[in-house]
Design a protein around this motif. Structure first.
Motif, mmCIF file in Angstrom:
data_model
loop_
_atom_site.group_PDB
_atom_site.id
_atom_site.type_symbol
_atom_site.label_atom_id
_atom_site.label_comp_id
_atom_site.label_asym_id
_atom_site.label_seq_id
_atom_site.Cartn_x
_atom_site.Cartn_y
_atom_site.Cartn_z
ATOM 1 N N LEU B 53 4.263 2.822 -4.450
ATOM 2 C CA LEU B 53 5.073 2.425 -3.737
ATOM 3 C C LEU B 53 6.282 3.487 -3.430
ATOM 4 N N LEU B 54 6.832 4.128 -4.543
ATOM 5 C CA LEU B 54 7.636 5.295 -4.491
ATOM 6 C C LEU B 54 7.196 6.368 -3.532
ATOM 7 N N PHE B 55 6.047 6.647 -3.620
ATOM 8 C CA PHE B 55 5.476 7.765 -2.618
ATOM 9 C C PHE B 55 5.326 7.361 -1.365
ATOM 10 N N VAL B 56 4.891 5.781 -1.058
ATOM 11 C CA VAL B 56 4.694 5.330 0.222
ATOM 12 C C VAL B 56 5.955 5.058 0.916
ATOM 13 N N TYR B 57 6.849 4.475 0.325
ATOM 14 C CA TYR B 57 7.700 3.904 1.167
ATOM 15 C C TYR B 57 9.306 4.805 0.886
ATOM 16 N N LEU B 58 9.578 5.676 -0.315
ATOM 17 C CA LEU B 58 10.430 6.442 -0.453
ATOM 18 C C LEU B 58 10.393 7.866 -0.149
ATOM 19 N N PHE B 59 9.267 8.393 -0.285
ATOM 20 C CA PHE B 59 9.017 9.790 0.324
ATOM 21 C C PHE B 59 8.352 9.843 1.573
ATOM 22 N N GLY B 60 7.485 8.869 1.880
ATOM 23 C CA GLY B 60 6.508 8.906 3.080
ATOM 24 C C GLY B 60 7.140 8.899 4.323
ATOM 25 N N GLY B 61 8.378 8.561 4.405
ATOM 26 C CA GLY B 61 8.965 8.565 5.779
ATOM 27 C C GLY B 61 9.214 10.076 6.143
ATOM 28 N N ALA B 138 -2.564 -1.363 -2.697
ATOM 29 C CA ALA B 138 -2.913 -0.454 -1.667
ATOM 30 C C ALA B 138 -3.283 -0.996 -0.310
ATOM 31 N N CYS B 139 -4.367 -2.068 -0.498
ATOM 32 C CA CYS B 139 -4.687 -2.613 0.514
ATOM 33 C C CYS B 139 -3.854 -3.758 1.171
ATOM 34 N N ALA B 140 -3.258 -4.192 0.284
ATOM 35 C CA ALA B 140 -2.059 -5.589 0.516
ATOM 36 C C ALA B 140 -1.065 -4.806 1.360
ATOM 37 N N ILE B 141 -0.508 -3.407 1.106
ATOM 38 C CA ILE B 141 0.160 -2.973 1.935
ATOM 39 C C ILE B 141 -0.114 -2.200 3.098
ATOM 40 N N GLY B 142 -1.343 -2.076 3.312
ATOM 41 C CA GLY B 142 -2.004 -1.566 4.741
ATOM 42 C C GLY B 142 -2.752 -0.240 4.536
ATOM 43 N N PHE B 143 -3.198 -0.015 3.530
ATOM 44 C CA PHE B 143 -4.294 1.094 3.410
ATOM 45 C C PHE B 143 -5.695 0.609 3.874
ATOM 46 N N ARG B 144 -6.290 1.235 4.683
ATOM 47 C CA ARG B 144 -7.443 0.853 5.358
ATOM 48 C C ARG B 144 -8.607 2.008 5.181
ATOM 49 N N SER B 145 -9.657 1.732 4.823
ATOM 50 C CA SER B 145 -10.662 2.912 4.420
ATOM 51 C C SER B 145 -11.743 2.585 5.523
ATOM 52 N N GLY B 146 -12.285 3.846 5.968
ATOM 53 C CA GLY B 146 -13.182 3.500 7.014
ATOM 54 C C GLY B 146 -14.643 3.807 6.194
ATOM 55 N N ALA B 147 -14.666 3.894 4.841
ATOM 56 C CA ALA B 147 -15.656 4.148 4.230
ATOM 57 C C ALA B 147 -16.819 2.874 4.193
ATOM 58 N N GLY B 148 -18.024 3.173 4.038
ATOM 59 C CA GLY B 148 -19.074 2.379 3.795
ATOM 60 C C GLY B 148 -19.292 2.062 2.293
ATOM 61 N N LEU B 149 -20.236 1.399 1.899
ATOM 62 C CA LEU B 149 -20.546 1.130 0.446
ATOM 63 C C LEU B 149 -20.719 2.510 -0.324
ATOM 64 N N THR B 150 -21.672 3.535 0.367
ATOM 65 C CA THR B 150 -21.884 4.679 -0.348
ATOM 66 C C THR B 150 -20.442 5.624 -0.748
ATOM 67 N N GLY B 151 -19.803 5.448 0.371
ATOM 68 C CA GLY B 151 -18.462 6.123 0.172
ATOM 69 C C GLY B 151 -17.592 5.655 -0.902
ATOM 70 N N TRP B 152 -17.325 4.477 -1.134
ATOM 71 C CA TRP B 152 -16.710 3.584 -2.057
ATOM 72 C C TRP B 152 -17.355 3.734 -3.429
ATOM 73 N N LEU B 153 -18.586 3.735 -3.575
ATOM 74 C CA LEU B 153 -19.337 3.810 -4.820
ATOM 75 C C LEU B 153 -19.217 5.586 -5.252
ATOM 76 N N GLY B 154 -19.350 6.322 -4.095
ATOM 77 C CA GLY B 154 -19.259 7.846 -4.650
ATOM 78 C C GLY B 154 -17.567 8.111 -5.148
ATOM 79 N N ALA B 155 -16.692 7.572 -4.461
ATOM 80 C CA ALA B 155 -15.458 7.593 -4.863
ATOM 81 C C ALA B 155 -15.241 7.064 -6.240
ATOM 82 N N ALA B 156 -15.586 6.044 -6.357
ATOM 83 C CA ALA B 156 -15.493 5.356 -7.826
ATOM 84 C C ALA B 156 -15.943 6.090 -8.744
ATOM 85 N N GLY B 157 -17.412 6.445 -8.652
ATOM 86 C CA GLY B 157 -17.903 7.487 -9.501
ATOM 87 C C GLY B 157 -17.239 8.553 -9.977
ATOM 88 N N LEU B 158 -16.818 8.952 -8.969
ATOM 89 C CA LEU B 158 -15.972 10.523 -9.414
ATOM 90 C C LEU B 158 -14.751 10.329 -9.873
#
Lengths: 314, 268
Positions: B53-61, B138-158
């Motif tokens: 929240l700090l990064f997104v709202y305080l520095f993000g602007g 993050a999703c609740a404050i508006g993060f949207r990922s364009g990734a499919g299942l493979t992308g999510w699984l890959g990111a989670a695995g990494l």
């Protein structure tokens, strides 16, 4: 090959850098007894226990525990012993029951058996009421009892207790003594180290005195006491001049004196004729000695005498 | 009468529990201890969310990265928090090694492997939970990922591989240092490692002298790959670099930890 002894140690040596901690320690502990290794701070008690319990390797000599060589049969020795160290080895954030159950499962018990064994030990060590509380909320004495119980979960053949009561107040210490006494005769061999002579006297079937890395005496507590001069004759005098003159006559024979109480003690074997002769010698007119008493030497006295004798040899 | 031997209840078979069993008991122990350490638990669950929240709202602007900052920064925050959470393993291991518990465990044939397994797996579970929380917020404050299942699984695995690597490395640190305070100090080094990387600002905006380090340190390919996978950007060879870094750290740490455990526990 199994032997009758729980522990057989021959010529055990161990040094840390230049500091020689054990200098050829020989020890045999029969099975099923409570054995106490007694010695002052720094005598090598903890080092000895760590070698016997496979945590440390000796530089030389041989050690067999429960009939197995600690060097070559380390794993099997470990399955037959337990160690309760000076620092309590229980997780303070786990409850008493969880601690014991964990140790049981590590020892190879099935979950259900581990739970049953935990309940049994909690009852035996008077911790049933505290079973569901975190060990961090226990008093020092309760924590030590839990620790000791944890050491017995796997039904070891030999249980090592390194200074089991150090740092405990008297009631907690006495509770611990009761627990250890109850274990005697259960078949498990108990090896405990202590610097409290009273503790060895109270609990042990046999005592070995460790000083400067060697065993300087080994035997039943009462035999050890007889070894060093047996008893003391304590004389109380009527007046200060009487006390002074007796002290002059006795000179080196006086083991201790108390000017304030007008008391002197000398070694004796308790033989009546010799006591009478001594009284005649210091009190020919029979008006100087007010009273006398014969005491058994305390293990304390034995201990000091042995250590003094040992150091005067060096 | 061969039943006699087995009929005795509570009779312990030699030589104690088998390796897998010991590992399992140690995992359960570490999880329970972690769960009960309320202060550390709250820190490791709340701190990541506060940081994001700090990064997104305080520095993000003020920070312009060419895309929505919350989208840019999320992978960085995930890695920062996972790194910090995993580094806490050092403190746990130091506490275990300096107490009397270690002697008891060793006389029960619990070796370095079971010890390491317990701490690393417990750390992985803790950090998986805290990462999921961060992602949820993050999703609740508006993060949207364009990734499919493979992308999510890959990111989670990494991310999981990164967590395991830092946990194992921290276990080594935990076996090296002598006090929980010193171990705690080391976790800060890990906490700051993501700052000179592409986690929060593009590397091109940094002073020249630090760019070399920022480009080539292990956290950067991890962040680049997770960002690439979640946002369906091409990540180039970053995933392979990340796997190589993390895999290398795991192998080196496990080897070092086992040696250190023997040495540390065998002294005295």
């Amino acid at each position: 090959m199994t032997t009758d002894a729980a522990i057989e140690a021959v010529g055990v040596r161990k040094a840390f850098g230049d500091h020689q901690v054990l200098r050829g320690l020989d020890l045999t502990v029969p099975r099923g007894i409570v054995f106490s290794l007694l010695g002052p701070n720094g005598a090598g008690k903890t080092t000895t226990v760590r070698i016997f319990s496979t945590l440390s390797r000796a530089d030389g000599g041989s050690v067999r525990v429960a009939g197995l060589d600690v060097r070559t049969d380390r794993q099997r020795v470990r399955s037959r012993i337990s160690l309760t160290g000076q620092y309590t080895a229980v997780d303070v954030a786990q409850t008493g029951e969880e601690n014991l159950q964990m140790v049981g499962e590590l020892a190879g018990l099935r979950r259900r058996d581990a739970r049953r064994r935990a309940e049994e030990l909690l009852d035996q060590f008077d911790l049933t009421e505290a079973a569901g509380r975190r060990a961090g909320t226990y008093s020092g004495g309760m924590r030590r009892r839990l620790d000791l119980a944890a050491g017995l979960v796997g039904r070891p053949e030999v249980a090592f207790l390194d200074e089991p009561t150090s740092g405990l107040d008297l009631p907690a210490r006495q509770a611990m003594w009761r627990v250890i006494s109850d274990l005697a005769g259960s078949g498990v061999t108990i090896v405990l180290t202590t610097q409290y002579l009273e503790e060895a006297d109270q609990l042990a079937d046999r005592v070995a005195v460790l000083n400067d890395g060697r065993i300087i005496a080994d035997g039943r507590p009462h035999v050890l006491k007889q070894q060093v001069g047996g008893r003391r004759l304590e004389l109380t005098f009527t007046t200060e001049p009487a006390f002074d003159s007796a002290l002059r006559i006795l000179s080196h024979r006086a083991l201790s004196r108390d000017q304030h109480a007008l008391a002197i003690s000398v070694g004796t074997d308790g033989d009546a004729a010799r006591v009478r002769a001594l009284l005649d010698e210091i009190d020919p007119d029979r008006d100087r000695v007010r009273s006398f008493a014969v005491h058994d030497a305390s293990l304390d006295a034995v201990f000091l005498a042995l250590i003094q004798k040992d150091s005067s040899h060096v | 009468m061969s039943e006699l031997g087995v009929a005795l209840p509570g009779r312990v078979s030699e030589p104690g529990a088998c390796g897998a069993r010991r590992g399992r008991v140690m995992i359960a122990r570490c999880l329970r201890l972690g769960w009960r350490n309320t202060d550390a638990l709250i820190t490791s669950l709340v701190l990541p969310i506060v940081l994001m929240l700090l990064f997104v709202y305080l520095f993000g602007g003020a920070i312009h990265t060419g895309s929505a900052y919350k989208t840019y920064v999320l992978p960085g925050v995930l890695v920062l928090c996972a790194g910090f959470g995993s580094a806490l393993t050092a403190v746990r291991v130091t506490e275990d090694m300096s107490g009397g518990v270690i002697d008891r465990l060793r006389t029960m044939n619990v070796g370095g492997t079971a010890m390491l397994t317990g701490h690393v797996v417990a750390s992985a579970v803790r950090n998986a939970v805290s990462s999921a929380l961060v992602l949820g917020v993050a999703c609740a404050i508006g993060f949207r990922s364009g990734a499919g299942l493979t992308g999510w699984l890959g990111a989670a695995g990494l991310l999981m591989l990164f967590i395991v690597a830092i946990s194992a490395l921290s276990a080594v640190i935990g076996m090296l240092v002598r006090s929980a305070e010193a171990a705690n100090g080391c976790t800060f080094a890990v906490l700051f490692l993501p700052y000179p990387s592409s986690a929060f600002v593009p590397i091109a905006t940094m002073p020249t002298w630090i760019r070399g380090f920022a480009r080539n340190q292990p956290v950067t390919p991890v962040i680049e790959s997770i960002r690439g996978l979640l946002l369906s950007h091409p990540a180039g060879n970053a995933p392979w670099l990340a796997i190589a870094w993390c895999g290398g750290i795991v192998v080196a740490s496990v080897a070092a930890a086992l040696v250190l455990f023997q040495r540390r526990a065998g002294e005295g």
